[in-house]
Motif scaffolding. Structure first.
Motif, PDB file in Angstrom:
ATOM      1  N   MET A 308       0.912  -0.751  -0.571  1.00 10.49           N
ATOM      2  CA  MET A 308       0.172  -0.096   0.179  1.00 10.49           C
ATOM      3  C   MET A 308       0.942   1.608   0.186  1.00 10.49           C
ATOM      4  O   MET A 308       0.512   2.313  -0.443  1.00 10.49           O
ATOM      5  N   LYS A 309       2.090   0.769   0.917  1.00  9.18           N
ATOM      6  CA  LYS A 309       2.503   1.947   0.834  1.00  9.18           C
ATOM      7  C   LYS A 309       3.615   2.851  -0.530  1.00  9.18           C
ATOM      8  O   LYS A 309       4.113   3.630  -0.777  1.00  9.18           O
ATOM      9  N   THR A 310       4.266   1.036  -1.372  1.00  8.93           N
ATOM     10  CA  THR A 310       4.503   1.411  -2.388  1.00  8.93           C
ATOM     11  C   THR A 310       3.267   2.276  -3.685  1.00  8.93           C
ATOM     12  O   THR A 310       4.019   2.895  -4.716  1.00  8.93           O
ATOM     13  N   LEU A 311       2.770   2.182  -3.645  1.00  8.85           N
ATOM     14  CA  LEU A 311       1.181   2.225  -4.568  1.00  8.85           C
ATOM     15  C   LEU A 311       0.930   3.852  -3.869  1.00  8.85           C
ATOM     16  O   LEU A 311       0.284   4.138  -5.153  1.00  8.85           O
ATOM     17  N   GLU A 312       1.372   4.285  -2.746  1.00 11.17           N
ATOM     18  CA  GLU A 312       0.809   5.534  -2.552  1.00 11.17           C
ATOM     19  C   GLU A 312       2.108   6.344  -3.101  1.00 11.17           C
ATOM     20  O   GLU A 312       1.851   7.712  -3.966  1.00 11.17           O
ATOM     21  N   GLU A 314       3.781   5.784  -5.905  1.00 13.20           N
ATOM     22  CA  GLU A 314       3.233   5.687  -7.437  1.00 13.20           C
ATOM     23  C   GLU A 314       2.375   6.886  -7.911  1.00 13.20           C
ATOM     24  O   GLU A 314       2.076   6.603  -8.617  1.00 13.20           O
ATOM     25  N   HIS A 315       1.167   6.871  -6.743  1.00 10.99           N
ATOM     26  CA  HIS A 315       0.135   8.139  -6.796  1.00 10.99           C
ATOM     27  C   HIS A 315      -0.320   7.630  -7.727  1.00 10.99           C
ATOM     28  O   HIS A 315      -1.729   7.435  -9.233  1.00 10.99           O
ATOM     29  N   GLY A 316      -0.835   5.706  -6.974  1.00 11.26           N
ATOM     30  CA  GLY A 316      -1.819   4.572  -7.274  1.00 11.26           C
ATOM     31  C   GLY A 316      -1.605   4.584  -8.994  1.00 11.26           C
ATOM     32  O   GLY A 316      -2.465   3.508  -9.490  1.00 11.26           O
ATOM     33  N   ASN A 317       0.066   4.713  -8.947  1.00 13.39           N
ATOM     34  CA  ASN A 317      -0.663   4.069 -10.358  1.00 13.39           C
ATOM     35  C   ASN A 317       0.075   2.653 -10.078  1.00 13.39           C
ATOM     36  O   ASN A 317       1.381   1.955  -9.573  1.00 13.39           O
ATOM     37  N   MET A 318      -0.720   1.718 -10.038  1.00 13.41           N
ATOM     38  CA  MET A 318      -0.833   0.098 -10.161  1.00 13.41           C
ATOM     39  C   MET A 318       0.542  -0.667 -11.116  1.00 13.41           C
ATOM     40  O   MET A 318       1.286  -1.451 -10.215  1.00 13.41           O
TER      41      MET A 318
END
Length: 632
Positions: A308-312, A314-318
């Protein structure tokens, strides 16, 4: 329609490759049978028949493909093995192009294109054979204009007036991976042709050539050096492998992968050494004269961030988050090397038998007597300590800790705490908790450092070693030591109901890696109360403790902490808390650590004269280990 035709062509080609490998196996078995029959019928004197000769000739034709001046390439053993079940021929040089982009301080932005066997392209460029030459090359599914290659080129030109050649093999680095693997062989030979051409026509000293490759590019450098050595009897100066690719290479013949024979000096940085089944992309097998394993070589600090932190970040870029999770460890190798080029902080690594011993502070670092190379520098300056001499040993494993984010380099300190063996200390007994420390240097003071990575049961008279890292503190003149008592809510053996926790300390020893000095700070056997910092300073002499008595039965039992380890394992595989790819690999470590603790309880049990039931699993472990291998 075109895309469908390309898809059909690739499927047909793959089917042809599979059929070809099946035919080769059948022919190999038939040839072996013919040879064995010939041996039996002629009293072991091999007399090839026309049929066997024809089979061998056909086999060579099928298993080998030649590309003119670039030589012939076999897909037979060792290029085909259980570790490389699919072995392809390289693409033709007519299809697969290699480009050599030259950058110097005269043209740091606009490249000069060097062409194979084209003297005019060299004469019209800024190439200077009297200067050090670096060859940089990429890995799978990349190209010569990748951002990290441009960053490395820039840092090199800041460091010195060099020739920097970027080897671009985009047309050969794409999928399928097994084809890209095969293409590295031809790309390496092409690079070798350019080096031989520059030696002949520009008087280039090959010992002043340093090839740096990442992933598949590391093996490209290996093939470049191998071609020069085996075909032209020349030798490359240095190769640096940045997390060499693991699939199709690990445990293969040295001819197939990067190895120490490929250059005068070969150093390798391993950062993603987990097996491919655990999403590891890099080679863990030692492959150089010096093999560096930062953070153990498998999971890099900062790469095990929660999903979840990594996704944050990357600004939501999965897609970007997934790439970062999967490739972070693999990319760290070139990030460490790039920083090492101009960093004032030395990436000091220490030779040690294992990562576990290094992480627990059991290795002496640069204080080892009689071995000036017990520590070395990871990255750009790895060759400096040898002072131009050929390495005497191969596959020397060195370990280092890094920071989670840039700058990655950190200063290493080995901290030793000796607990008092006084009567008062033994009456107080041991306690479970953490030691924290603030190092006070001439430049600055460190942050509060937790020395033990998990709560530990500390016992009187024992010696404990720790590894920690900080920024540049300068000369350390004192330290503030803090004791934190921590009871386990489900373990009454850790509770103190009628007394306060106190930890009696005899001395603190601090060694900075890279400096042959050890500072001893006397604590004068004084008690440390929970969460109350106490400063320890240097004194000429400290009272000597008796030898370390070893862990007691209670200490071994409490430090095993099966409840805490089980909870830690659950947290690791919880996808909301941690990165599950890295977390799954930790469960085996939990159980192996518990087993090792059980084995350490053996001496305590014998000293106490305890008899354990045969049904006790601890007894079974101890008995199985104590018997050792059976002797005839």
């Amino acid at each position: 329609m075109k895309s469908r035709n390309r898809y059909s062509t690739s499927v047909i080609k793959l089917s042809q490759d599979i059929v070809l490998m099946s035919v080769l196996l059948i022919m190999s078995d038939h040839s072996a049978k013919m040879s064995s029959q010939a041996c039996l019928s002629h009293n072991h004197q091999v007399t090839p028949t026309l049929e066997s000769r024809s089979l061998n000739l056909d086999r060579r034709r099928i298993l080998q493909q030649c590309f003119g001046k670039f030589g012939c390439y076999s897909v037979d053993h060792p290029w085909f093995s259980s570790h490389r079940p699919l072995s392809f021929f390289p693409k033709s040089p007519k299809v697969m192009k290699s480009y050599f982009f030259l950058y110097t301080r005269h043209n740091p932005i606009h490249l000069n294109l060097l062409k194979l066997e084209d003297a005019r392209s060299v004469q019209m460029s800024h190439f200077d054979p009297s200067k050090m030459t670096f060859i940089l090359t990429h890995g799978y599914f990349e190209h010569g204009h990748a951002a990290w290659l441009q960053r490395m080129k820039t840092e090199l030109l800041v460091n010195g007036d060099y020739n920097v050649i970027i080897l671009d093999w985009l047309t050969g680095s794409g999928p399928p991976y097994s084809q890209a693997t095969a293409n590295t062989r031809l790309i390496g030979v092409m690079g070798g042709h350019l080096m031989a051409f520059l030696k002949t026509h520009a008087n280039l000293d090959l010992y002043k050539v340093h090839c740096i490759g990442h992933s598949l590019g590391a093996h490209v450098c290996g093939y470049l050096g191998s071609y020069l050595k085996n075909d032209l009897q020349l030798e490359l100066g240095r190769i640096t492998g940045l997390d060499p690719a693991e699939p199709n290479f690990e445990f293969t013949d040295p001819l197939v992968r990067l190895d120490p024979s490929d250059a005068y000096f070969v150093d390798v940085i391993h950062t993603d050494g987990n097996p491919i089944t655990k999403m590891g992309l890099g080679l863990f097998q030692p492959s150089g004269h010096l093999d560096f394993y930062p953070n153990g070589g498998k999971v890099m600090y900062g790469c095990d961030a929660p999903m979840m932190k990594t996704l944050e970040q990357e600004h939501g870029n999965m897609a970007a988050a997934f790439r970062r999770v999967v490739g972070c460890n693999h990319f760290r190798a070139y990030e460490y090397f790039i920083e090492s080029i101009n960093s004032k902080c030395p990436f000091t690594a220490v030779e040690c038998p294992s990562w576990e011993k290094f992480a627990s502070g059991e290795c002496n670092g640069c204080l080892t007597d009689g071995d000036p190379y017990s520590c070395d520098y990871m990255g750009f300056y790895a060759f400096t300590k040898l002072k131009g001499k050929r390495p005497e040993k191969e596959n020397r494993a060195l370990f280092i800790l890094t920071a989670e984010n840039e700058p990655f380099c950190a200063y290493h300190y080995r901290v030793t705490i000796k607990l008092s063996d006084t009567k008062e200390s033994f009456i107080q007994g041991g306690d479970r908790g953490n030691f924290l420390m603030v190092l006070n240097g001439d430049n600055q003071a460190s942050t509060r450092l937790q020395l033990n990575k998990q709560e530990t049961f500390f016992e009187p008279g024992r010696t404990y070693h720790f590894m920690t890292t900080t920024g540049d503190l300068g000369h350390v003149h004192s330290a503030d030591l803090i004791w934190e008592y921590a009871l386990h809510p489900f373990n009454p053996l850790t509770w103190r109901l009628r007394s306060e926790s106190r930890m009696f300390v005899n001395r603190v020893e601090i060694e900075q890696f890279g400096h042959k000095h050890k500072h001893t700070f006397c604590a004068q056997d004084k008690p440390f109360l929970p969460k109350k910092p106490k400063r320890v300073i240097w004194r000429p002499t400290c009272r000597e403790n008796a030898p370390d008595p070893g862990s007691s039965f209670l200490g071994s039992l409490l430090n095993a902490d099966p409840i805490g380890n089980a909870q830690q394992a659950i947290n690791f595989v919880n996808p909301l808390n941690m990165n599950p790819l890295n977390g799954l690999a930790s469960i085996t470590g939990v159980f192996s650590g518990f087993r090792a603790t059980m084995l350490n309880m053996g001496p305590s049990l014998r000293r106490m004269g305890l008899t354990v039931m045969r049904s006790d699993p601890v007894r079974r472990i101890l008995e199985s280990e104590s018997k050792g291998p059976e002797t005839p």
